[in-house]
Design a protein around this motif. Structure first.
Motif, PDB file in Angstrom:
ATOM      1  N   PRO A 172      65.946   7.110   5.947  1.00 34.17           N
ATOM      2  CA  PRO A 172      64.741   6.658   5.247  1.00 34.17           C
ATOM      3  C   PRO A 172      64.225   5.361   5.833  1.00 34.17           C
ATOM      4  O   PRO A 172      64.999   4.518   6.287  1.00 34.17           O
ATOM      5  N   SER A 173      62.911   5.215   5.834  1.00 35.38           N
ATOM      6  CA  SER A 173      62.266   4.015   6.366  1.00 35.38           C
ATOM      7  C   SER A 173      61.781   3.145   5.208  1.00 35.38           C
ATOM      8  O   SER A 173      61.039   3.612   4.339  1.00 35.38           O
ATOM      9  N   SER A 188      66.090   6.190  -2.880  1.00 32.37           N
ATOM     10  CA  SER A 188      65.507   6.229  -1.531  1.00 32.37           C
ATOM     11  C   SER A 188      65.073   7.631  -1.112  1.00 32.37           C
ATOM     12  O   SER A 188      64.496   7.808  -0.032  1.00 32.37           O
ATOM     13  N   CYS A 229      61.532   8.134   0.079  1.00 33.77           N
ATOM     14  CA  CYS A 229      61.032   7.365   1.224  1.00 33.77           C
ATOM     15  C   CYS A 229      60.852   8.272   2.443  1.00 33.77           C
ATOM     16  O   CYS A 229      61.624   9.206   2.669  1.00 33.77           O
ATOM     17  N   LYS A 281      61.124   9.588   6.134  1.00 34.11           N
ATOM     18  CA  LYS A 281      62.185   9.521   7.135  1.00 34.11           C
ATOM     19  C   LYS A 281      61.571   9.695   8.520  1.00 34.11           C
ATOM     20  O   LYS A 281      61.021  10.763   8.829  1.00 34.11           O
ATOM     21  N   TYR A 313      69.492   2.694   6.220  1.00 37.10           N
ATOM     22  CA  TYR A 313      68.036   2.850   6.275  1.00 37.10           C
ATOM     23  C   TYR A 313      67.487   2.167   7.525  1.00 37.10           C
ATOM     24  O   TYR A 313      68.209   1.485   8.249  1.00 37.10           O
TER      25      TYR A 313
END
Length: 226
Positions: A82-83, A100, A103, A105, A118
């Motif tokens: 995940p970013s 997360s 979020c 990726k 992450y």
């Protein structure tokens, strides 16, 4: 060979590269290569990239295991992580209900990591890390002096990259923003970390100090293509 520095020096010389040439190839500084070879630094966030440039197995280079002539292709390999942007990193540190899974990726990680790892995009250059580097960050880790860590300041709801430089019984973090005056880069604070982390550095207990939460340490860096 028993040390990372000795292995690095051997292979670098076998490849006919100076410290300056290797540093340029990986986007680092000659002093960073020298610090590894001399033993001043026991690890580096550039190790996988160094191994790729030298055409050796990163595991052998770092730990002495496996065959030094085996190359691991890392491009396009590994799990998508995940970013997090700055707002998400702050939420990760302060919101117990943070999830997360929603979020985006964007980047694959070729290194071993926990399911809490992450990535984040470096908006501004920090020390020898150029702007737009992709930082791979591991929250489930032991924190020791010298680590490059993502720090959240709950009071200001901000985050940035710092280096742990604690001394005596004081928790000290040092900004990696080289534009700052050297005398202004180090700060004492009350350190804590997110779940899964373990502080192996002194922890200041002065309640008047600003709170700083470690949300992981950098374990891999994707450098922007110039």
């Amino acid at each position: 060979m028993s040390t990372l520095g000795a292995r690095l020096q051997l292979v670098r010389k076998q490849r006919g590269l100076s410290q300056a040439a290797l540093a340029k190839a990986v986007g680092s500084r000659p002093s960073s290569i020298n610090d590894i070879e001399s033993g001043r630094n026991k690890s580096s966030i550039y190790l996988v990239r160094i191994a790729m440039v030298l055409n050796v197995d990163p595991t052998w280079l770092e730990l002495g295991y496996h065959n030094p002539d085996v190359v691991l292709g890392v491009v396009g390999q590994g799990a998508l992580l995940p970013s997090f942007d700055e707002r998400t990193i702050v939420k990760f540190a302060t919101d117990e209900s943070f999830d997360s899974s929603q979020c985006e990726k964007l980047y694959r990680c070729p290194e071993k990591h926990s399911n809490a790892a992450y990535t984040t995009l470096l908006k501004h250059a920090r020390d020898d890390l150029p702007q737009n580097s992709v930082l791979f960050i591991e929250p489930h880790c032991s924190y020791v002096n010298g680590d490059a860590v993502m720090v959240v300041f709950p009071d200001s709801r901000s985050s940035d990259l710092y280096r742990l430089v604690s001394s005596g019984n004081r928790s000290i973090i040092q900004s990696m923003d080289s534009r700052m005056d050297e005398s202004m880069r180090s700060h004492e604070c009350r350190l804590s970390c997110t779940d899964g982390g373990e502080l192996m550095v002194p922890v200041s207990d002065d309640s008047s100090l600003p709170e700083a939460v470690l949300t992981g340490k950098v374990f891999f860096v994707g450098l922007p293509i110039k």
